[in-house]
Scaffold this motif. Structure first.
Motif, mmCIF file in Angstrom:
data_model
loop_
_atom_site.group_PDB
_atom_site.id
_atom_site.type_symbol
_atom_site.label_atom_id
_atom_site.label_comp_id
_atom_site.label_asym_id
_atom_site.label_seq_id
_atom_site.Cartn_x
_atom_site.Cartn_y
_atom_site.Cartn_z
ATOM 1 N N UNK A 129 0.823 -1.207 0.000
ATOM 2 C CA UNK A 129 0.000 0.000 0.000
ATOM 3 C C UNK A 129 0.861 1.262 0.000
ATOM 4 N N UNK A 130 1.948 1.251 0.748
ATOM 5 C CA UNK A 130 2.840 2.403 0.770
ATOM 6 C C UNK A 130 3.487 2.618 -0.598
ATOM 7 N N UNK A 131 3.927 1.538 -1.218
ATOM 8 C CA UNK A 131 4.541 1.635 -2.550
ATOM 9 C C UNK A 131 3.548 2.206 -3.559
ATOM 10 N N UNK A 132 2.287 1.797 -3.433
ATOM 11 C CA UNK A 132 1.258 2.234 -4.382
ATOM 12 C C UNK A 132 0.993 3.735 -4.314
ATOM 13 N N UNK A 133 1.260 4.368 -3.164
ATOM 14 C CA UNK A 133 1.013 5.814 -3.056
ATOM 15 C C UNK A 133 2.306 6.629 -3.165
ATOM 16 N N UNK A 134 3.403 5.963 -3.515
ATOM 17 C CA UNK A 134 4.650 6.668 -3.742
ATOM 18 C C UNK A 134 5.472 6.943 -2.503
ATOM 19 N N UNK A 135 5.237 6.174 -1.433
ATOM 20 C CA UNK A 135 6.017 6.333 -0.204
ATOM 21 C C UNK A 135 7.103 5.259 -0.166
ATOM 22 N N UNK A 136 8.345 5.686 0.037
ATOM 23 C CA UNK A 136 9.455 4.743 0.122
ATOM 24 C C UNK A 136 9.266 3.832 1.333
ATOM 25 N N UNK A 137 9.443 2.525 1.094
ATOM 26 C CA UNK A 137 9.349 1.563 2.182
ATOM 27 C C UNK A 137 10.332 0.432 1.915
ATOM 28 N N UNK A 138 10.649 -0.326 2.944
ATOM 29 C CA UNK A 138 11.597 -1.422 2.791
ATOM 30 C C UNK A 138 10.985 -2.540 1.946
ATOM 31 N N UNK A 139 11.726 -3.097 0.964
ATOM 32 C CA UNK A 139 11.232 -4.278 0.242
ATOM 33 C C UNK A 139 10.870 -5.363 1.258
ATOM 34 N N UNK A 140 9.677 -5.945 1.103
ATOM 35 C CA UNK A 140 9.163 -6.883 2.103
ATOM 36 C C UNK A 140 8.683 -8.152 1.429
ATOM 37 N N UNK A 141 9.130 -9.302 1.923
ATOM 38 C CA UNK A 141 8.681 -10.582 1.378
ATOM 39 C C UNK A 141 8.218 -11.475 2.517
ATOM 40 N N UNK A 142 7.286 -12.375 2.196
ATOM 41 C CA UNK A 142 6.825 -13.357 3.175
ATOM 42 C C UNK A 142 7.894 -14.418 3.362
ATOM 43 N N UNK A 143 7.967 -14.962 4.581
ATOM 44 C CA UNK A 143 8.967 -15.977 4.879
ATOM 45 C C UNK A 143 8.835 -17.222 4.032
ATOM 46 N N UNK A 144 7.631 -17.477 3.494
ATOM 47 C CA UNK A 144 7.415 -18.652 2.663
ATOM 48 C C UNK A 144 7.638 -18.410 1.179
ATOM 49 N N UNK A 145 7.996 -17.185 0.813
ATOM 50 C CA UNK A 145 8.241 -16.833 -0.587
ATOM 51 C C UNK A 145 9.712 -17.143 -0.911
ATOM 52 N N UNK A 146 9.984 -18.358 -1.344
ATOM 53 C CA UNK A 146 11.369 -18.814 -1.546
ATOM 54 C C UNK A 146 12.112 -17.953 -2.556
ATOM 55 N N UNK A 147 11.463 -17.648 -3.683
ATOM 56 C CA UNK A 147 12.122 -16.857 -4.718
ATOM 57 C C UNK A 147 12.388 -15.433 -4.224
ATOM 58 N N UNK A 148 11.382 -14.856 -3.615
ATOM 59 C CA UNK A 148 11.538 -13.495 -3.112
ATOM 60 C C UNK A 148 12.585 -13.415 -2.015
ATOM 61 N N UNK A 183 16.156 -17.810 10.903
ATOM 62 C CA UNK A 183 15.454 -16.811 11.714
ATOM 63 C C UNK A 183 13.949 -16.848 11.466
ATOM 64 N N UNK A 184 13.537 -17.115 10.225
ATOM 65 C CA UNK A 184 12.113 -17.260 9.916
ATOM 66 C C UNK A 184 11.531 -18.426 10.710
ATOM 67 N N UNK A 185 12.226 -19.550 10.723
ATOM 68 C CA UNK A 185 11.747 -20.727 11.452
ATOM 69 C C UNK A 185 11.608 -20.431 12.938
ATOM 70 N N UNK A 205 7.577 -11.976 8.027
ATOM 71 C CA UNK A 205 8.082 -11.211 6.892
ATOM 72 C C UNK A 205 9.573 -10.940 7.068
ATOM 73 N N UNK A 206 10.229 -10.709 5.930
ATOM 74 C CA UNK A 206 11.669 -10.444 5.917
ATOM 75 C C UNK A 206 11.916 -9.185 5.095
#
Length: 355
Positions: A129-148, A183-185, A205-206
């Motif tokens: 949501x922050x990215x969608x309104x043009x606010x800088x935020x940390x790249x965020x991925x779910x712990x189960x998203x292996x590729x991300x 750390x996710x585990x 999240x990571x």
């Protein structure tokens, strides 16, 4: 018959006795006969006997909570209802329509839109949501998203792991990128979920560890004009304890104003929200977390001269107090300290000496 005092309700006040004091001071400043009502689930909590009135309510997850809250509203006729509990706020604004029903009865209930309330409770969704309104935020991925996760690890020396649906800094760990999976585990062992079932890696999240200095920002919106930015207050964090700012110094809010205006407008903000931002060496701010309530960092700007309780009360009463409430002295260092108060007395029989 005497008139009913102007009433402010602070929901789940917990340990924030200072907030009760500062609303009382706001009554005095405005020359208003007022009272602060505290709602609690625990009658022996620090705040339960500190308010002018305390109402013990069922837990917000209890089916009896709704009727008990609405009975309180009908009985005490508050002008303003403020909750400082993340999960109670989610229940009021998203799980039910209680916030809107209180508003329909004439109570001002500060907050953000239901969409943003959901986003604030979900750190992965919040980043989108922050990215969608043009606010800088940390790249965020779910712990189960292996590729991300692999892509994030490849571009980071250190990563931050935390609960996706947590409050404060729950599940937080800062580790070298190669230890992210471990750390996710570890974090998911205590991760809250939205289903009530056992947590999965997607409940964690990571993010990359950001460069720069962490700041706490209070974004304040007009209570009667959703989305209109009224003020920005900032402090640089100097020390953390148990997920909350323990020492901080008040600073110039200018570097954070642009992001604050975008968030206020998009979220339909009324009242105060607490936002964590990093400020890098180029003066760019990046949002890492949003708590849609008075946070534990607000006292550091209040003690430097800001006064959001006064602003909120004035707005509720339809009074103009100018912008002095948002003025404060930069460079004021404040630190929290511990205190204790008697909250109840029990009658306890002596132990049976024969046992």
């Amino acid at each position: 018959m005497s008139s009913i005092p102007v009433t402010v309700v602070i929901g789940s006040a917990g340990r924030r006795l200072y907030l009760i004091d500062w609303f009382r001071q706001a009554f005095d400043t405005l020359g208003v006969d007022g009272r602060v009502v505290v709602t609690e689930n625990d009658k022996t909590s620090s705040s339960a006997t500190y308010g002018d009135i305390c109402r013990i309510l069922p837990s917000y997850g209890d089916s009896a909570y709704e009727s008990a809250l609405l009975d309180l509203i009908a009985d005490l006729e508050p002008l303003l209802f403020i909750s400082v509990n993340d999960y109670e706020l989610l229940h009021l604004h998203v799980t039910t329509d209680l916030a809107d029903r209180m508003r329909q009865s004439g109570v001002l209930v500060p907050g953000v839109s239901a969409e943003w309330q959901r986003g604030c409770a979900d750190k992965l969704q919040m980043a989108k949501m922050l990215t969608a309104i043009g606010v800088r935020t940390a790249p965020t991925v779910a712990g189960g998203d292996s590729a991300g996760l692999s892509a994030l690890m490849a571009g980071s020396d250190d990563v931050v792991v935390k609960h996706r649906f947590g409050s404060g800094s729950s599940g937080l760990a800062i580790v070298p990128a190669e230890k992210a999976a471990e750390a996710v585990s570890e974090s998911l062992l205590s991760a809250p979920t939205t289903t009530g079932g056992p947590p999965s890696p997607d409940d964690v999240v990571v993010q990359p560890r950001l460069s720069g200095v962490e700041h706490g920002i209070d974004i304040v919106g007009a209570l009667r004009a959703p989305g209109e930015l009224a003020g920005v207050l900032a402090r640089r964090k100097m020390r953390m304890r148990a997920g909350e700012t323990d020492k901080a110094v008040s600073v110039d809010p200018a570097p954070f104003t642009a992001n604050s205006a975008l968030i206020a407008e998009a979220s339909g903000l009324t009242g105060l929200i607490d936002v964590d931002m990093f400020l890098d060496e180029n003066g760019l701010s990046t949002v890492i977390d949003i708590n849609p309530r008075f946070g534990g960092g607000y006292p550091f700007v209040h003690l430097a001269g800001a006064d959001v309780p006064l602003y909120c009360l004035a707005q509720a009463l339809g009074r103009d107090v100018g912008q002095e409430w948002a003025s404060y002295e930069p460079g004021v260092v404040s630190a929290k300290y511990e205190s204790v108060r008697v909250t109840a007395r029990e009658s306890a029989s002596l132990p049976d000496s024969a046992q």
